[in-house]
Design an enzyme around this catalytic site. Structure first.
Site, mmCIF file in Angstrom:
data_model
loop_
_atom_site.group_PDB
_atom_site.id
_atom_site.type_symbol
_atom_site.label_atom_id
_atom_site.label_comp_id
_atom_site.label_asym_id
_atom_site.label_seq_id
_atom_site.Cartn_x
_atom_site.Cartn_y
_atom_site.Cartn_z
ATOM 1 N N LEU A 37 0.816 -1.217 0.000
ATOM 2 C CA LEU A 37 0.000 0.000 0.000
ATOM 3 C C LEU A 37 0.851 1.270 0.000
ATOM 4 C CD1 LEU A 37 -2.698 -1.102 2.613
ATOM 5 C CD2 LEU A 37 -2.713 -1.400 0.115
ATOM 6 N N HIS A 41 -3.415 4.236 -2.288
ATOM 7 C CA HIS A 41 -4.384 3.321 -1.653
ATOM 8 C C HIS A 41 -4.997 3.959 -0.412
ATOM 9 C CE1 HIS A 41 -1.540 0.295 -3.546
ATOM 10 N NE2 HIS A 41 -2.694 -0.099 -4.018
ATOM 11 N N GLY A 151 -8.964 3.399 -7.761
ATOM 12 C CA GLY A 151 -8.155 4.520 -8.218
ATOM 13 C C GLY A 151 -8.307 4.719 -9.722
ATOM 14 N N ASP A 154 -5.827 3.436 -12.786
ATOM 15 C CA ASP A 154 -6.229 2.275 -13.588
ATOM 16 C C ASP A 154 -7.555 2.621 -14.261
ATOM 17 O OD1 ASP A 154 -4.132 0.253 -12.808
ATOM 18 O OD2 ASP A 154 -4.871 0.837 -10.840
ATOM 19 N N VAL A 180 -3.077 9.744 -7.252
ATOM 20 C CA VAL A 180 -2.180 10.464 -6.335
ATOM 21 C C VAL A 180 -0.787 10.462 -6.967
ATOM 22 C CG1 VAL A 180 -1.182 10.485 -4.019
ATOM 23 C CG2 VAL A 180 -3.558 9.791 -4.350
ATOM 24 N N SER A 189 2.515 4.251 -7.689
ATOM 25 C CA SER A 189 2.244 2.877 -8.106
ATOM 26 C C SER A 189 3.099 1.951 -7.275
ATOM 27 C CB SER A 189 2.615 2.716 -9.594
ATOM 28 O OG SER A 189 2.761 1.348 -9.911
ATOM 29 N N ARG A 191 4.538 -0.485 -8.329
ATOM 30 C CA ARG A 191 5.665 -0.899 -9.169
ATOM 31 C C ARG A 191 6.783 0.146 -9.231
ATOM 32 N NH1 ARG A 191 1.229 -3.449 -12.264
ATOM 33 N NH2 ARG A 191 1.642 -5.680 -12.415
HETATM 34 O O1 PAF Z 1 -6.211 -2.425 -8.870
HETATM 35 C C1 PAF Z 1 -5.867 -3.450 -8.259
HETATM 36 O O2 PAF Z 1 -5.119 -3.402 -7.301
HETATM 37 C C2 PAF Z 1 -6.394 -4.803 -8.726
HETATM 38 O O3 PAF Z 1 -6.486 -4.868 -10.095
HETATM 39 C C3 PAF Z 1 -7.722 -5.207 -8.048
HETATM 40 C C4 PAF Z 1 -8.847 -4.242 -8.412
HETATM 41 C C5 PAF Z 1 -7.552 -5.224 -6.538
HETATM 42 C C6 PAF Z 1 -8.139 -6.594 -8.505
HETATM 43 O O4 PAF Z 1 -7.165 -7.543 -8.211
#
Ligand code: PAF
Length: 286
Positions: A37, A41, A151, A154, A180, A189, A191
């Site tokens: 997180l 998040h 978020g 995505d 954010v 992210s 990543r």
């Molecule tokens: O955005 C994400 O973290 C994932 O794609 C989700 C929505 C939790 C589904 O696994």
């Protein structure tokens, strides 16, 4: 008032927990995540706490949304760190089941949301959105939320989930939260942790080119989707550490192809820095 969240690892327990909350007349606000997180998040959790009367977070790295050559194994995980971060928020339960709980032996169902899943990340990552739709539908059935918060980084995922909820008459309000960003504009992210210092510095080109393209559309200097795509590809292509997966300018609602820009569009991109693939987007209304 913050309460220590209950850590729940089984589907049956999670279902019972949520049923009991609903029986008290409380509305569940749900934040599905894959963990590791970050500030993005935590904003979703904050938003959820303003929507419902009981916040539930899930932490589950969903294997079905990763392709065979993708980064499932190296996807970052830190459950203890995540739980510490969530302790500062009014989260009542964290659902973190093992893979076998959600995909038991014999599992063979996939949910496909058709057109909106096809372009952009759907084209680069075949089956990705089937995996997302399948797990999100399962989680919705287990948790039974009144609200679910996602978020907008995505963006396509958000549109896929909204479409699934509409098409399958699910009784949940899907809420999107703004991306954010780091102070220099890079979208937060999980990543980002994989970027070398040089790649991290170079990655600012994503948000800066999206901003430039957005301004050029609003000012009337770019009026067609193909011009916008060329503009973005040139800007990002000028950064030696960036390798473009896709850049695209599409209808913001349907993600359908656009010629002349006469309605809100989303500028969306996916770009590799080394092995790390980052996505970002910007919605532009004229
Ligand atoms: O955005 C994400 O973290 C994932 O794609 C989700 C929505 C939790 C589904 O696994």
């Amino acid at each position: 008032m913050s309460v220590e969240p209950v850590i729940i690892t089984s589907t049956a327990w999670m279902r019972r927990f949520c049923e009991a909350r609903r029986a008290e007349g409380r509305r569940i606000a749900f934040v599905p995540t894959m963990g590791y997180l970050h500030e993005g998040h935590l904003r979703l959790v904050e938003r959820a706490s303003g929507l419902g009367d009981c916040v539930v977070v899930s932490i589950f790295v969903n294997p079905m949304q990763f392709g065979p050559a993708e980064d499932l194994d190296r996807y970052p995980r830190d459950l203890d760190g995540d739980l510490k971060k969530l302790a500062a928020y009014p989260v009542e339960a964290v659902f973190c089941p093992p893979v076998s709980e959600l995909y038991p032996e014999g599992f063979q169902t996939r949910v496909r949301v058709e057109r909106v899943s096809e372009p952009l990340c759907g084209a680069s990552r075949p089956g990705h959105f089937d995996g997302v739709a399948t797990i999100v539908l399962k989680l919705f059935h287990i948790v039974g939320p009144a609200f679910a918060v996602f978020g907008l980084k995505d963006y396509q995922q958000f549109q896929v989930i909204r479409t699934m909820v509409r098409d399958l008459d699910l009784d949940v309000e899907v809420v999107g939260c703004e991306t954010v960003r780091e102070p220099d504009g890079l979208a937060r992210s999980s990543r980002n942790v994989f970027l070398s210092p040089e790649e991290r510095a170079a990655a600012v080109v994503l948000s800066s080119s999206l901003a430039e393209a957005g301004e050029a559309i609003v000012a009337g200097r770019l009026g067609r989707a193909d011009q916008v795509e060329r503009f973005l590809a040139e800007r990002i292509g000028a950064e030696p550490l960036a390798r473009v997966d896709y850049v695209s300018c599409r209808d913001a609602d349907t993600l359908g192809a656009v010629d002349a820009i006469t309605r809100p569009v989303v500028l969306a991109l996916a770009v590799f820095f080394g092995r790390t693939r980052l996505i970002d987007n910007r919605v532009v209304s004229i």
